[in-house]
Enzyme design. Structure first.
Site, PDB file in Angstrom:
ATOM      1  N   HIS A 118      37.603  15.976   4.012  1.00  0.00           N
ATOM      2  CA  HIS A 118      36.297  15.373   3.786  1.00  0.00           C
ATOM      3  C   HIS A 118      35.538  15.059   5.068  1.00  0.00           C
ATOM      4  CE1 HIS A 118      34.296  13.131   0.169  1.00  0.00           C
ATOM      5  NE2 HIS A 118      33.463  13.949   0.775  1.00  0.00           N
ATOM      6  N   ASP A 153      34.473  10.183  -5.295  1.00  0.00           N
ATOM      7  CA  ASP A 153      35.690  10.150  -4.498  1.00  0.00           C
ATOM      8  C   ASP A 153      36.544   8.967  -4.942  1.00  0.00           C
ATOM      9  OD1 ASP A 153      37.579  10.240  -2.398  1.00  0.00           O
ATOM     10  OD2 ASP A 153      36.059  10.618  -0.867  1.00  0.00           O
ATOM     11  N   HIS A 178      38.133   7.421  -2.730  1.00  0.00           N
ATOM     12  CA  HIS A 178      38.059   6.596  -1.532  1.00  0.00           C
ATOM     13  C   HIS A 178      36.606   6.441  -1.080  1.00  0.00           C
ATOM     14  CE1 HIS A 178      41.879   8.894  -1.636  1.00  0.00           C
ATOM     15  NE2 HIS A 178      42.414   7.726  -1.285  1.00  0.00           N
ATOM     16  N   ASP A 233      35.770   6.284   2.284  1.00  0.00           N
ATOM     17  CA  ASP A 233      35.631   7.054   3.530  1.00  0.00           C
ATOM     18  C   ASP A 233      34.608   6.437   4.470  1.00  0.00           C
ATOM     19  OD1 ASP A 233      37.508   8.751   2.483  1.00  0.00           O
ATOM     20  OD2 ASP A 233      36.131  10.395   2.051  1.00  0.00           O
ATOM     21  N   HIS A 272      39.145  12.001   8.244  1.00  0.00           N
ATOM     22  CA  HIS A 272      38.581  12.242   6.908  1.00  0.00           C
ATOM     23  C   HIS A 272      38.279  10.944   6.164  1.00  0.00           C
ATOM     24  CE1 HIS A 272      42.422  12.385   4.118  1.00  0.00           C
ATOM     25  NE2 HIS A 272      42.481  11.383   4.970  1.00  0.00           N
ATOM     26  N   ASP A 325      35.020  14.968  -3.913  1.00  0.00           N
ATOM     27  CA  ASP A 325      36.406  15.014  -3.464  1.00  0.00           C
ATOM     28  C   ASP A 325      37.276  15.152  -4.702  1.00  0.00           C
ATOM     29  OD1 ASP A 325      39.053  14.326  -2.606  1.00  0.00           O
ATOM     30  OD2 ASP A 325      38.217  13.229  -0.912  1.00  0.00           O
ATOM     31  N   ASP A 331      40.184  14.457  -5.254  1.00  0.00           N
ATOM     32  CA  ASP A 331      41.112  13.365  -5.565  1.00  0.00           C
ATOM     33  C   ASP A 331      40.473  12.294  -6.442  1.00  0.00           C
ATOM     34  OD1 ASP A 331      39.697  11.482  -3.959  1.00  0.00           O
ATOM     35  OD2 ASP A 331      41.016  11.791  -2.236  1.00  0.00           O
ATOM     36  N   GLU A 340      38.972  18.762  -0.216  1.00  0.00           N
ATOM     37  CA  GLU A 340      40.333  18.238  -0.368  1.00  0.00           C
ATOM     38  C   GLU A 340      41.176  18.959  -1.418  1.00  0.00           C
ATOM     39  OE1 GLU A 340      41.689  16.100   1.688  1.00  0.00           O
ATOM     40  OE2 GLU A 340      40.011  15.063   2.662  1.00  0.00           O
TER      41      GLU A 340
END
Length: 326
Positions: free
Chosen positions: A121, A148, A150, A152, A165, A253, A255, A298
């Protein structure tokens, strides 16, 4: 190219099953096989995995014109100095992000929609800078929809891992690091009032403070999605991102999706969006019609199961670009 041509107007004729109902786009695919920003290796193969899953053909089947611009030049981590433990490989990552930004800018100048395939990312600091610069030259700003697990939004001063990332959103909002934040010679690239996060569920303590410091407009956690439903969250998120902007960039992302459906990701976290929730989010995005550029990051084939995650990534890209059930 005028900014208007980058934002297709909405119309909704009844087409054959599975065909998209938005005006066809000219799409350029750009791979960024970068894996220096994460501690777990393998996401550098993500662009190839998504191409193998039939990305170009499946988008063309929707009526879009797709060209593959190849991969941005990315050095192998073993040939690069790792630098500070607070931001490993920051200098080579910044160089790759600068190349990515230029490629995205050129794509928009040539009247095409950028579709960026990652890689980790950290590349978003480059891709989004390229989009922001294109519209800045037209005296317009862009919104950002960051989907996402997260946030980030760490910096070298707050990171617990040193993985870059985890820093691109901080760079785009002007918090640093400077090597990523100052691409094209200015910062920030995006306004916090047009920045929305969707689906977060794994946030560092320092990131909470950074979100408040940056003044990010809206953060929707998985609890918000559980309580309010994906439709309400996405519609509100797109209103915020699109308010007084040329449109928005979407950074997806993989994830964000639960590992049950997307096992091959860089940093899996239980409790993510389901398969259908993910498709619904992309379908609502397509219906809104203000997408300027799109990236998927990712995807890690090394830990995937029979390319399931890359295949899902391609499915979601098709939904974002207008594929309908009926």
């Amino acid at each position: 190219m005028s900014s208007i041509s980058a934002i297709p107007e909405m119309h909704s004729p009844h087409l054959h099953s599975g065909l998209q109902s938005l005006p066809p786009r000219k799409i350029r695919v750009l791979g960024v096989p970068l894996d220096m920003g994460a501690s777990r290796r393998g996401v550098d193969m993500g662009p190839s995995a998504m191409r193998v899953a039939g990305l170009e053909a499946r988008l063309e089947a929707l009526g879009h014109r797709v060209t593959d611009g190849g991969n941005i030049g990315v050095e192998i981590a073993e040939t690069q100095p790792s630098g500070s433990d607070k931001a490993r490989y920051l200098e080579p990552i910044a160089e790759i992000c600068a190349r990515t930004a230029e490629a995205v800018l050129k794509t928009l100048e040539e009247g095409m929609t950028p579709l960026i395939l990652g890689g980790d990312h950290s590349l978003a600091a480059g891709s989004i800078s390229g989009v922001a610069e294109f519209y800045r030259r037209q005296k317009q700003r862009i919104g950002l929809v960051w989907i996402d697990a997260h946030t980030d939004i760490n910096t070298p001063e707050t990171t617990p891992s040193g993985n870059v990332h985890g820093m691109p959103l901080a760079a785009l909002l002007g918090l640093g690091p400077a090597e990523l934040a100052n691409l094209f010679g200015y910062s920030p690239k995006i306004a916090p009032g047009n920045t929305v996060l969707v689906g977060v569920r794994d946030v560092d303590a320092a990131e909470r403070a950074n979100l408040k410091q940056a003044g990010v407009a809206a953060v929707y956690t998985m609890r918000d999605i559980d309580e309010r439903g994906m439709r309400a969250v996405m519609e509100e998120a797109l209103r915020v991102a699109g308010r007084d902007t040329a449109g928005y960039h979407v950074s997806l992302d993989m994830d964000w999706i639960d590992p049950e459906d997307a096992p091959g990701v860089g940093t899996p976290v239980r409790g993510g969006a389901t398969y259908r929730e993910a498709h619904l989010a992309m379908e609502i995005l397509a219906d809104d019609g203000r997408l300027l550029s799109f990236e998927i990051v990712e995807v890690n084939p090394v830990i995937d199961e029979h390319n399931r995650t890359a295949d899902l990534a391609v499915e979601l890209a098709c939904s974002a670009f207008g594929k309908k059930i009926l």
